[in-house]
Design a protein around this motif. Structure first.
Motif, short mmCIF file in Angstrom:
data_model
loop_
_atom_site.label_atom_id
_atom_site.label_comp_id
_atom_site.label_asym_id
_atom_site.label_seq_id
_atom_site.Cartn_x
_atom_site.Cartn_y
_atom_site.Cartn_z
N VAL A 106 0.70 3.53 13.00
CA VAL A 106 1.28 2.99 11.77
C VAL A 106 2.22 1.85 12.16
CG1 VAL A 106 2.57 3.50 9.68
CG2 VAL A 106 1.10 5.26 10.70
N LEU A 107 1.72 0.64 12.06
CA LEU A 107 2.48 -0.54 12.47
C LEU A 107 3.47 -0.99 11.40
CD1 LEU A 107 -0.48 -2.71 13.81
CD2 LEU A 107 1.24 -1.55 15.23
N ALA A 108 4.62 -1.45 11.83
CA ALA A 108 5.53 -2.17 10.96
C ALA A 108 5.88 -3.49 11.63
CB ALA A 108 6.79 -1.37 10.68
N ALA A 109 5.96 -4.55 10.83
CA ALA A 109 6.26 -5.88 11.36
C ALA A 109 7.78 -6.01 11.51
CB ALA A 109 5.71 -6.95 10.42
N ALA A 110 8.28 -5.56 12.64
CA ALA A 110 9.72 -5.48 12.87
C ALA A 110 10.35 -6.88 12.92
CB ALA A 110 10.00 -4.73 14.16
N THR A 111 11.61 -6.94 12.50
CA THR A 111 12.35 -8.21 12.56
C THR A 111 12.90 -8.46 13.94
OG1 THR A 111 14.44 -7.14 11.97
CG2 THR A 111 13.04 -7.92 10.15
N GLY A 112 13.05 -7.40 14.75
CA GLY A 112 13.73 -7.51 16.03
C GLY A 112 15.20 -7.14 15.93
N ARG A 113 15.66 -6.80 14.72
CA ARG A 113 17.04 -6.37 14.48
C ARG A 113 17.06 -4.87 14.21
NH1 ARG A 113 18.36 -10.85 9.74
NH2 ARG A 113 17.86 -12.74 10.94
N ASP A 114 18.21 -4.23 14.41
CA ASP A 114 18.36 -2.83 14.06
C ASP A 114 18.47 -2.67 12.55
OD1 ASP A 114 18.28 -1.92 16.68
OD2 ASP A 114 20.46 -1.99 16.93
N GLY A 115 17.91 -1.59 12.04
CA GLY A 115 18.08 -1.28 10.63
C GLY A 115 17.15 -2.04 9.71
N TYR A 116 17.25 -1.71 8.42
CA TYR A 116 16.33 -2.26 7.42
C TYR A 116 17.05 -2.83 6.19
CZ TYR A 116 12.99 0.37 10.22
OH TYR A 116 12.24 0.86 11.27
N ASP A 117 18.29 -3.26 6.38
CA ASP A 117 19.04 -3.77 5.23
C ASP A 117 18.91 -5.27 5.01
OD1 ASP A 117 19.95 -1.29 4.49
OD2 ASP A 117 21.81 -1.41 5.64
N ALA A 118 18.31 -5.98 5.96
CA ALA A 118 18.14 -7.44 5.81
C ALA A 118 16.96 -7.89 6.65
CB ALA A 118 19.41 -8.18 6.24
N ARG A 119 16.39 -9.02 6.27
CA ARG A 119 15.26 -9.57 7.03
C ARG A 119 15.26 -11.09 6.90
NH1 ARG A 119 9.54 -9.39 3.99
NH2 ARG A 119 10.17 -10.32 2.02
N PRO A 120 14.73 -11.80 7.91
CA PRO A 120 14.67 -13.26 7.85
C PRO A 120 13.43 -13.73 7.09
CG PRO A 120 13.81 -12.51 9.94
CD PRO A 120 14.28 -11.28 9.21
N GLU A 121 13.42 -14.99 6.72
CA GLU A 121 12.24 -15.62 6.15
C GLU A 121 11.43 -16.22 7.30
OE1 GLU A 121 11.11 -15.83 3.00
OE2 GLU A 121 12.75 -14.50 2.37
N LEU A 122 10.12 -16.06 7.26
CA LEU A 122 9.26 -16.57 8.31
C LEU A 122 8.77 -17.98 8.00
CD1 LEU A 122 6.93 -13.61 9.35
CD2 LEU A 122 9.16 -14.27 10.27
N SER A 123 8.61 -18.77 9.06
CA SER A 123 7.97 -20.07 8.94
C SER A 123 6.45 -19.87 8.89
CB SER A 123 8.33 -20.95 10.14
OG SER A 123 7.74 -20.41 11.33
N GLU A 124 5.73 -20.92 8.56
CA GLU A 124 4.27 -20.84 8.54
C GLU A 124 3.73 -20.51 9.94
OE1 GLU A 124 2.10 -20.96 5.94
OE2 GLU A 124 3.95 -20.82 4.77
N VAL A 125 4.35 -21.06 10.96
CA VAL A 125 3.92 -20.79 12.33
C VAL A 125 4.11 -19.31 12.65
CG1 VAL A 125 4.43 -21.23 14.77
CG2 VAL A 125 4.30 -23.13 13.15
#
Length: 291
Positions: A106-125
């Motif tokens: 069961v994969l999750a696309a992790a942000t690389g940060r701890d926790g799940y309270d915030a996430r970055p916006e991804l570029s097209e690349v």
């Protein structure tokens, strides 16, 4: 309990508060969790976070078997949007699966940060990299005899309906439908399931307090705080039509797992029956829906 229904329903350690997030809450020992799963009549579980079970694949399998349990697989957050190569992490997880007869990563696309309270916006690349890695992992997992399924999850890079649509259109990976996380992100898990029955590979069942979910969506309440306040409810007591989703999946020929997963945060040793009471109620609900 109906043995046929029971054979399709699995537990998850996070229903007992066991979680990979640092500082999440009081962590119950494996012996209590696995004992209570077995006493409830569950025959299978997801692995839980690293450290919950022994590190070596054979030791994991032997410990689960000592409680009369097998594994169905489990949750693997991995970074997919950078030049980091996740395949070694995925292969180690697949080793665990194969040792214990499990079949789902069961994969999750992790942000690389701890926790799940915030996430970055991804570029097209970054999106292109993420989608390419999903296909690469899905193909590699299939070659090794297991299934990789992407779990849309609050605080990861695939969380809401727009993200799910982008994955469905841009890759061929299957989905793990988590009814709770999709609602908390403002998406309709039943509608997504009905529209993409062929892509569903695994199911995590949660019901949702709609008021708390709305606060998560508008940013007035952090996800982790919402969980502490009771974001996830016993199945059948919240806003999600779980029975309709199960009916649609069964009618389409879904033969996979239904995982009882009401993420819980504990502040200390539970008094009385503890988490198992809610798990028992959820188990009865799903058994009824499958009858």
């Amino acid at each position: 309990m109906n043995d046929t229904a029971r054979s399709r329903i699995a537990g998850a350690p996070i229903s007992w508060g066991v979680c990979e997030v640092p500082g999440w809450g009081y962590q119950l020992p494996a012996d209590r969790v696995l004992t209570e799963m077995a006493e409830l009549g569950l025959g299978a579980t997801e692995f839980g976070p690293q450290g919950f079970l022994p590190e070596q694949p054979r030791a994991k399998a032997e410990l689960l078997a000592s409680y009369g349990l097998r594994s169905v697989g489990g949750f693997l957050p991995v970074v997919l949007h950078t030049d980091h190569d996740p395949l070694s992490e995925v292969d180690a997880f697949i080793d665990d699966c194969l040792a214990s007869g499990a079949g789902v990563v069961v994969l999750a696309a992790a942000t690389g940060r701890d926790g799940y309270d915030a996430r970055p916006e991804l570029s097209e690349v970054e999106w292109k990299a993420l989608l390419g890695q999903l296909d690469r992992i899905a193909d590699h997992a299939a070659e090794r005899g297991v299934v990789a399924a992407l779990h849309p999850h609050i605080g990861t890079l695939v969380e809401d309906a727009a993200d799910v649509r982008r994955v469905l259109e841009g890759s061929h990976v299957g989905l793990c439908i988590d009814t709770g996380h999709l609602v908390a992100a403002g998406a309709d898990p039943v509608a997504i399931t009905l529209a993409h029955l062929d892509r569903v590979r695994h199911v995590h069942l949660k019901d949702v307090d709609a008021g708390l979910a709305a606060q998560v969506q508008d940013g007035s309440l952090a996800f982790s705080d919402a969980v502490s306040q009771g974001l996830w409810t016993v199945l059948g007591r919240g806003s999600v039509d779980i029975a309709a989703m199960i009916s649609a999946l069964e009618g389409h020929g879904y033969t996979g797992w239904y995982v009882l997963e009401q993420d819980l945060k504990l502040t200390g040793e539970p008094e009385g029956v503890g988490p198992r009471a809610d798990v028992a109620a959820c188990l009865a609900y799903v058994e009824g829906a499958l009858a």
